[in-house]
Design a protein around this motif. Structure first.
Motif, PDB file in Angstrom:
ATOM      1  N   MET A   1       8.395   8.135  -4.412  1.00 47.41           N
ATOM      2  CA  MET A   1       6.968   8.168  -4.252  1.00 47.41           C
ATOM      3  C   MET A   1       6.634   8.023  -2.776  1.00 47.41           C
ATOM      4  N   GLY A   2       5.614   8.753  -2.380  1.00 47.53           N
ATOM      5  CA  GLY A   2       5.145   8.643  -1.009  1.00 47.53           C
ATOM      6  C   GLY A   2       4.319   7.390  -0.819  1.00 47.53           C
ATOM      7  N   PRO A   3       3.984   7.092   0.417  1.00 45.68           N
ATOM      8  CA  PRO A   3       3.172   5.908   0.677  1.00 45.68           C
ATOM      9  C   PRO A   3       1.749   6.086   0.155  1.00 45.68           C
ATOM     10  N   ILE A   4       1.090   4.961  -0.082  1.00 47.82           N
ATOM     11  CA  ILE A   4      -0.315   4.979  -0.494  1.00 47.82           C
ATOM     12  C   ILE A   4      -1.152   5.208   0.748  1.00 47.82           C
ATOM     13  N   ASN A   5      -1.981   6.226   0.706  1.00 49.17           N
ATOM     14  CA  ASN A   5      -2.823   6.595   1.824  1.00 49.17           C
ATOM     15  C   ASN A   5      -4.078   5.734   1.823  1.00 49.17           C
ATOM     16  N   GLU A   6      -4.560   5.374   3.004  1.00 51.23           N
ATOM     17  CA  GLU A   6      -5.768   4.555   3.119  1.00 51.23           C
ATOM     18  C   GLU A   6      -6.957   5.182   2.386  1.00 51.23           C
ATOM     19  N   THR A   7      -7.011   6.498   2.322  1.00 58.55           N
ATOM     20  CA  THR A   7      -8.088   7.192   1.627  1.00 58.55           C
ATOM     21  C   THR A   7      -8.095   6.861   0.139  1.00 58.55           C
TER      22      THR A   7
ATOM     23  N   VAL B   1      -2.423   3.230  -9.214  1.00 57.79           N
ATOM     24  CA  VAL B   1      -1.570   2.593 -10.215  1.00 57.79           C
ATOM     25  C   VAL B   1      -0.226   3.309 -10.200  1.00 57.79           C
ATOM     26  N   GLU B   2       0.824   2.559  -9.926  1.00 56.58           N
ATOM     27  CA  GLU B   2       2.166   3.125  -9.972  1.00 56.58           C
ATOM     28  C   GLU B   2       2.897   2.477 -11.133  1.00 56.58           C
ATOM     29  N   LEU B   3       3.265   3.290 -12.098  1.00 54.44           N
ATOM     30  CA  LEU B   3       3.926   2.808 -13.308  1.00 54.44           C
ATOM     31  C   LEU B   3       5.429   2.987 -13.192  1.00 54.44           C
TER      32      LEU B   3
ATOM     33  N   ARG C   1       9.023   6.842 -12.649  1.00 52.50           N
ATOM     34  CA  ARG C   1       7.798   6.330 -12.026  1.00 52.50           C
ATOM     35  C   ARG C   1       6.715   7.396 -12.123  1.00 52.50           C
ATOM     36  N   LEU C   2       5.497   6.918 -12.225  1.00 50.21           N
ATOM     37  CA  LEU C   2       4.338   7.803 -12.286  1.00 50.21           C
ATOM     38  C   LEU C   2       3.210   7.123 -11.516  1.00 50.21           C
ATOM     39  N   ARG C   3       2.511   7.882 -10.692  1.00 49.58           N
ATOM     40  CA  ARG C   3       1.386   7.329  -9.930  1.00 49.58           C
ATOM     41  C   ARG C   3       0.122   8.074 -10.326  1.00 49.58           C
ATOM     42  N   CYS C   4      -0.933   7.318 -10.624  1.00 54.12           N
ATOM     43  CA  CYS C   4      -2.233   7.913 -10.900  1.00 54.12           C
ATOM     44  C   CYS C   4      -3.297   7.123 -10.157  1.00 54.12           C
ATOM     45  N   TYR C   5      -4.465   7.701 -10.045  1.00 49.27           N
ATOM     46  CA  TYR C   5      -5.555   7.115  -9.276  1.00 49.27           C
ATOM     47  C   TYR C   5      -6.744   6.900 -10.201  1.00 49.27           C
TER      48      TYR C   5
END
Length: 69
Positions: free
Chosen positions: A1-7, A17-19, A56-60
């Motif tokens: 997974m990439g980094p979480i962007n400030e945006t 949310v990173e599962l 892993r799964l990331r959602c916003y």
């Protein structure tokens, strides 16, 4: 997974949310439950780390926009 962007979390109520789950089915089932409650930018695939168990799964989420049940 990439980094979480400030945006991604620029305002109160925006959530990343990173599962980490055992399998794709579990990750997508949990994402579906989150999407039923809040406005969600869903993920369409999971990622796997070589040599690591599970996926892993990331959602916003936008907690400012609850959905009517």
């Amino acid at each position: 997974m990439g980094p979480i962007n400030e945006t991604h979390v620029a305002e109160p109520g925006l959530v990343v949310v990173e599962l980490a789950t055992a399998d794709d089915e579990t990750a997508f089932a949990l994402q579906e439950q989150l999407a039923a409650r809040w406005a969600t930018a869903p993920a369409d695939r999971t990622t796997r780390e070589p040599g690591e168990p599970g996926v892993r799964l990331r959602c916003y989420l936008d907690l400012r926009q609850p959905l009517d049940a």
